[in-house]
Structure formats: structure tokens, C-alpha cells
Design a protein around this motif. Structure first.
Motif, mmCIF file in Angstrom:
data_model
loop_
_atom_site.group_PDB
_atom_site.id
_atom_site.type_symbol
_atom_site.label_atom_id
_atom_site.label_comp_id
_atom_site.label_asym_id
_atom_site.label_seq_id
_atom_site.Cartn_x
_atom_site.Cartn_y
_atom_site.Cartn_z
ATOM 1 N N GLU A 99 0.817 -1.207 0.000
ATOM 2 C CA GLU A 99 0.000 0.000 0.000
ATOM 3 C C GLU A 99 0.857 1.266 0.000
ATOM 4 O O GLU A 99 0.531 2.247 -0.675
ATOM 5 N N ARG A 104 -3.259 3.644 -1.631
ATOM 6 C CA ARG A 104 -4.339 3.117 -0.795
ATOM 7 C C ARG A 104 -5.485 2.575 -1.643
ATOM 8 O O ARG A 104 -6.050 1.526 -1.354
ATOM 9 N N SER A 148 -6.239 -0.231 4.948
ATOM 10 C CA SER A 148 -6.490 0.889 4.036
ATOM 11 C C SER A 148 -7.339 1.975 4.673
ATOM 12 O O SER A 148 -7.052 3.172 4.521
ATOM 13 N N THR A 151 -5.367 3.892 7.411
ATOM 14 C CA THR A 151 -4.286 4.662 6.796
ATOM 15 C C THR A 151 -4.822 5.870 6.051
ATOM 16 O O THR A 151 -4.228 6.956 6.096
ATOM 17 N N LEU A 152 -5.940 5.729 5.362
ATOM 18 C CA LEU A 152 -6.554 6.859 4.670
ATOM 19 C C LEU A 152 -6.907 7.977 5.656
ATOM 20 O O LEU A 152 -6.701 9.160 5.369
ATOM 21 N N ALA A 363 1.293 3.183 6.400
ATOM 22 C CA ALA A 363 0.569 1.929 6.155
ATOM 23 C C ALA A 363 1.312 0.746 6.746
ATOM 24 O O ALA A 363 0.701 -0.188 7.273
#
Length: 422
Positions: A99, A104, A148, A151-152, A363
């Protein structure tokens, strides 16, 4: 001589050479905790997060029905839960590295499709062994979703707002987990495989992500797993022990006590049906959603470390209450106390990891958190069902409560550990 690390956190300056929980704050209580509900990225994140409880909360109330369908022992039945996390333990670091390399969006969308299609296929599994194999593959997609989404949030938001959004994300997770046990219990009452068809909801969420999700402006560099050393450079030994250790232990308690021991105890001791078991689990998750939704407000006034310690105290108290509970209703109240603790711990861990690790390795850092989380979730059902024939589920709740308090005490000790001694 160690140079004090200064980090901008929650809109204030933190002297990281001080013990955790004793950070010097300038501008104490400042920063906006407003959540931008109109953000397309946030909508995709929340929709994806809402699917995550389908993995366990949807299936847990129907364990006894699955057990009867395939003529399984308690330990074999528990693998329906724990097998879901096996690949996440091993593959989460690779998913995180991928990632950070490709982005992402490129990981989230395939993960949603894999999660949805393999989960729905379990409804048509001809044997227990095939169902387990599909659950293992489905867990790979789940790991991609977990990494994901968090992390976003770390990429797009900062300061108190990030804490608030992480808390809201945990609240969404808990709300879904509160609803799905009821849905799972109702569907399991019709047939063992009906709950698995609900996984098809992942397909429209993947389409939403394809249309609405923009890749955050984070620079991606080709690199190997060797870059994980940067994560451990960014996090001190004390921080790593506190954050990753807390992630592991709170999931051991949640999946061992609330999702495994309590359902089996209610079924055996009180002859409770799947729908009623679902309601008891729901009590924990509603309380978790309420507590997590207040993370942004709490973060203005106390440190993440203090929130984590308080969360373990709540978790321990809830499990001790469950040990003494003499009726299904009181077990539900005890589960709610535990759930409030869990709702405080998880977003605070993710906020700390997101704060201290550089964005280009974020990530990977959160994937390590995911690995420890999945390890706890995998071991917990196996551990509790293995010990139950010797101790019984009620005694296990006593032991789990003591462990919850001990974890909070250990967290307090780590928070007092001067970073000059790392």
C-alpha cells in the motif's frame, strides 16, 4: 545524549522526552474535533469499515447452528472465527508495504471484492474444510480493508480532527457490529448458511470506492520490507510495547471473552437462543460506539496513553461483572461496560501510531498493528475454548477480568517509563 523529540499532536507541542502520559502541552485543549461528513473519502472509509463487523459479529450468534450442521466440537467451531484472521497475521505487513508502494486505492478496492465474493461463497461450501479455506482467503481481503481505511484517515486528517475521525470510524465499526449480531441471529435461525450471503454487500461498496475515492497526495517509493526498520526508528521501544501490546491484548479479551466465552456460557448455562445471544453482544458494541464517538473530545484534555489505560480498566471491570452475573440481562450490562473500554482503546492506539510514524511509512506501521490485532483475534477463541473444559467459561471470565486490569497497570508503568531509558 538523546535529543528530545518534539511532535505536533492534537494542535499542541509535545516534548516526547517526557514519560508518556506526562507530555507538556502548549495550547492545551485547542484544535477542532469537527468531523467533515461531506468528505467523499470519509464516506468510502465509513462504508468500508461498516463491512468489517460482518466477519465475526454476523457469524458469532449462529456458532451453535454451524456446530450442529457439521457435527463439530467447540474447538472446531471456534476455528470458524479464528481462521478468518490467519492470513492477516502473516500478510498484513506485506499488504502495508504494498500500500505504501502502489497507493491506498489500489489495495482497498480489490480487498473489498475479495472479502465479498469469498465470504458469500461460504454459503455454498460442501464441507467444513472448504468453509475454513474460504474463510482464510476472505481474511486476506479483510486485512486489506482494515489497513487501508485507517491509513486513509491518517493521510487525510491531522491533530484533534484525526482523533475524532478515528473515534467516529471505531463508532461505525461498533455500530455495524451491534446490528449484525441481531441480523446474524435471525438469519441463523432460518439456516446455517444464510448469514454468509450478507457479504455480497461488499460489491456496491467497492463500486463506490472506484467512483468516489481519490488517492491521497502521498509520495510512494518502491522499497522492500526492510523499510519496516523506519517504523521502529519512529516508535521507541516503550511506545511499541504499549501500542502494539495494547492492540493485541484488547482483542484477546474481546474475541475470547465477549465473542466466544459469553455466547457459549449463555447457551449452556441459561439456554439462551442465538437471537438473545446477539442482543447481549450488541450491548457491548453499542457502548463501544458511544465511547469511541467521544474520542475526539477526550483527546483535547488527556493523552492517548491515559485513554488507553482507562479503557483497560473499563474492560477489566466489565469482565469481572460478567463473572458474577446471575442472569442474561446482567451479562448484557457487563458486556456494555467492557465495550466502552474497547471503544476507548482502539482509536487511541491508531492515533498514536499515525502521529509518530512518517506518512510514507504509515501503512506499514498500521499493518503491524493489524497483525498484532489479528493475532489476538485468532488466538483468543482457540485459547478460551481449549481452557473451558478445565476451568469453565465463568472462571475464564474472572481470569480475563484480572488480565484486563493487569494490562491497564502495565500500560501505566510503560507510560511512566522515561524515554531516556529506552
Amino acid at each position: 545524549m538523546k535529543i528530545p523529540r518534539l511532535s505536533h499532536h492534537r494542535g499542541s507541542m509535545i516534548d516526547a522526552s517526557l514519560p508518556m502520559g506526562h507530555h507538556l502541552r502548549v495550547g492545551f485543549g485547542r484544535g477542532s474535533s469537527k468531523i467533515p461528513w461531506d468528505s467523499p473519502t470519509l464516506r468510502v472509509v465509513f462504508a468500508s469499515t461498516l463491512l468489517a463487523p460482518l466477519g465475526i459479529a454476523l457469524i458469532s450468534p449462529g456458532l451453535s447452528v454451524i456446530q450442529a450442521e457439521f457435527s463439530l466440537t467447540d474447538a472446531e467451531t471456534s476455528l470458524i472465527l479464528s481462521s478468518y484472521f490467519v492470513t492477516g497475521i502473516v500478510l498484513s505487513p506485506f499488504i502495508g508495504a504494498l500500500e505504501d508502494r502502489v497507493g491506498r486505492r489500489a489495495v482497498l478496492i480489490p480487498s473489498l471484492l475479495l472479502f465479498s465474493l469469498t465470504g458469500a461463497a461460504i454459503a455454498y461450501a460442501p464441507s467444513y474444510e472448504v468453509a475454513l479455506a474460504l474463510r482464510i482467503v476472505q481474511g486476506t481481503g479483510a486485512a486489506g480493508i482494515f489497513i487501508s481505511t485507517v491509513t486513509l484517515i491518517g493521510d487525510v486528517f491531522d491533530g484533534v480532527q484525526r482523533t475524532a475521525v478515528l473515534g467516529a470510524n471505531t463508532a461505525v465499526l461498533s455500530t455495524g457490529a451491534a446490528i449484525f449480531p441481531i441480523v446474524g441471529g435471525l438469519l441463523a435461525a432460518t439456516s446455517w448458511n444464510a448469514p454468509f450471503l450478507v457479504y455480497l454487500l461488499g460489491i456496491p461498496v467497492a463500486l463506490l470506492a472506484y467512483v468516489a475515492l481519490d488517492e491521497p497526495s502521498v509520495e510512494h517509493h518502491p522499497r522492500s520490507l526492510g523499510s519496516f526498520r523506519e517504523v521502529f526508528v519512529a516508535l521507541s521501544l516503550r511506545e511499541s510495547l504499549l501500542l502494539y501490546g495494547s492492540a493485541f491484548m484488547i482483542e484477546i479479551l474481546l474475541f475470547g471473552a465477549v465473542f466466544t466465552a459469553i455466547p457459549f456460557q449463555l447457551s449452556a448455562e441459561f439456554d439462551v437462543r442465538p437471537v438473545q445471544i446477539g442482543l447481549t453482544v450488541t450491548a457491548a458494541l453499542i457502548a463501544s460506539a458511544v465511547a469511541a464517538s467521544q474520542a475526539g473530545t477526550l483527546a483535547k484534555y488527556i493523552s492517548d496513553e491515559a485513554i488507553i489505560i482507562s479503557g483497560f480498566a473499563c474492560a477489566g471491570a466489565g469482565l469481572l461483572f460478567a463473572w458474577q452475573a446471575g442472569s442474561p440481562a446482567l451479562v448484557g450490562v457487563a458486556s456494555a461496560v467492557f465495550g466502552a473500554g474497547w471503544g476507548l482503546v482502539l482509536p487511541s492506539i491508531d492515533d498514536e501510531v499515525s502521529e509518530f510514524v512518517p506518512v510514507e511509512f504509515r501503512a506499514e506501521a498500521l499493518s503491524l498493528r493489524n497483525s498484532t490485532t489479528f493475532l489476538g483475534r485468532t488466538l483468543a477463541p482457540i485459547l478460551f475454548t481449549a481452557l473451558a473444559p478445565f476451568w469453565g467459561y465463568r472462571l475464564l471470565l474472572l481470569v480475563a477480568g484480572v488480565v484486563g486490569f493487569a494490562s491497564g497497570l502495565l500500560g501505566w508503568i510503560l507510560s511512566r517509563w522515561n524515554s531516556n531509558g529506552d
